[in-house]
Design a protein around this motif. Structure first.
Motif, PDB file in Angstrom:
ATOM      1  N   ARG A 144       0.831  -5.351   4.272  1.00 49.77           N
ATOM      2  CA  ARG A 144      -0.249  -4.822   3.420  1.00 49.77           C
ATOM      3  C   ARG A 144      -1.533  -5.605   3.634  1.00 49.77           C
ATOM      4  NH1 ARG A 144       1.454  -4.541  -2.659  1.00 49.77           N
ATOM      5  NH2 ARG A 144       1.873  -6.738  -2.199  1.00 49.77           N
ATOM      6  N   ASP A 201      -3.812  -0.844  -7.240  1.00 49.90           N
ATOM      7  CA  ASP A 201      -3.980   0.517  -6.760  1.00 49.90           C
ATOM      8  C   ASP A 201      -3.148   0.736  -5.490  1.00 49.90           C
ATOM      9  OD1 ASP A 201      -6.026   2.952  -7.218  1.00 49.90           O
ATOM     10  OD2 ASP A 201      -5.741   2.662  -5.060  1.00 49.90           O
ATOM     11  N   SER A 202      -2.841   1.991  -5.207  1.00 45.45           N
ATOM     12  CA  SER A 202      -2.081   2.306  -3.989  1.00 45.45           C
ATOM     13  C   SER A 202      -2.881   2.043  -2.717  1.00 45.45           C
ATOM     14  CB  SER A 202      -1.626   3.768  -4.027  1.00 45.45           C
ATOM     15  OG  SER A 202      -2.749   4.639  -4.126  1.00 45.45           O
TER      16      SER A 202
END
Length: 257
Positions: A120, A211-212
């Motif tokens: 990520r 948040d995504s």
């Protein structure tokens, strides 16, 4: 030689790995050592044999802030680069954006251990580099703050931004709070307005981090928050163990010319 039990020692081989070069330095007259940030393996050290030779295919490709696909192998601490392909799609940042990119690279080198994957964070870095390479200068500072927040969180150095760290008390929207290295998020001192944010702003940053699409959301939440910069700077210096980062000192030296 076989391992006990008759098994053969097999060197690991990685192919087509999304990567960025963070730093490079001489290893011999013809070769380089690379510090690379890869998506599935984290920060790794590679030797690029013959990369300094004029005829090397590596020579025009192994540049910082450029998306690459790498193949490498070996089971030693420093693995061997087998191939490198430039993905393309963006230009090299220049000026302040280039210094900002080197700043991000220095933070990754200082805060991430080797062989610790953070996919990520890699995706956030790739997006940040795209922002730096664009012509949208107004997004430069928010992009830096967004990446710094995400890096601190991934490295385990960022407290929750929706509660006072030591008191575990909820934030009041209109009250001001400061992010400090040893105590986390605390009620701001009366004279700390320049190094504090309102509770509502901290809550918005936490929501953006959750948040995504955290990098884009945090970039938007950080826009215009000038008071966030000194707080993150102190936190980063504390965890990096330095009083001033090299890229910041370079920036100050250039401004003084």
């Amino acid at each position: 030689m076989g391992r006990p039990g008759g098994g053969l020692a097999v060197a690991r081989r990685t192919s087509d790995e999304p990567s960025f070069v963070l730093h490079r330095y001489d290893w011999s007259e013809s070769s380089l050592i690379l510090e690379v940030f890869s998506r599935h393996h984290g920060r790794v050290a590679l030797v690029a044999k013959g990369a300094k030779r004029p005829s090397s295919n590596f020579r025009p490709v192994l540049l910082p802030l450029q998306p690459l696909r790498l193949a490498f192998g070996g089971d030693a601490e420093i693995r061997t680069l087998k191939s490198a392909e430039w993905v393309g799609g963006q230009v090299m940042p220049t000026g302040d954006a280039l210094l900002a990119g080197y700043h991000l690279n220095e933070l990754l080198l200082r805060l991430l251990p080797r062989d610790d994957p953070h996919p990520r964070l890699f995706d956030a870095y790739a997006t940040a580099v795209q922002v730096l390479a664009s012509e949208h200068g107004e997004a430069l500072e928010p992009a830096l703050r967004a990446f710094e927040l995400l890096l601190l969180r991934e490295a385990g150095h960022l407290p929750s931004l929706d509660v006072q760290t030591l008191a575990m008390a909820p934030l009041q929207a209109q009250e001001r709070y400061s992010l400090v290295p040893e105590a986390g998020l605390v009620a701001a001192a009366p004279d700390a307005e320049r190094a504090s944010l309102e509770g509502a702003q901290w809550l918005a940053l936490q929501a953006a981090l959750d948040d995504s699409a955290p990098f884009t959301a945090t970039l938007r939440a950080a826009a215009g928050l000038q008071e966030l910069k000194p707080q993150l700077r102190h936190l980063l210096h504390y965890h990096c163990g330095v009083s001033t980062l090299r890229t910041r000192q370079l920036m100050l030296d250039l401004q003084a010319l």
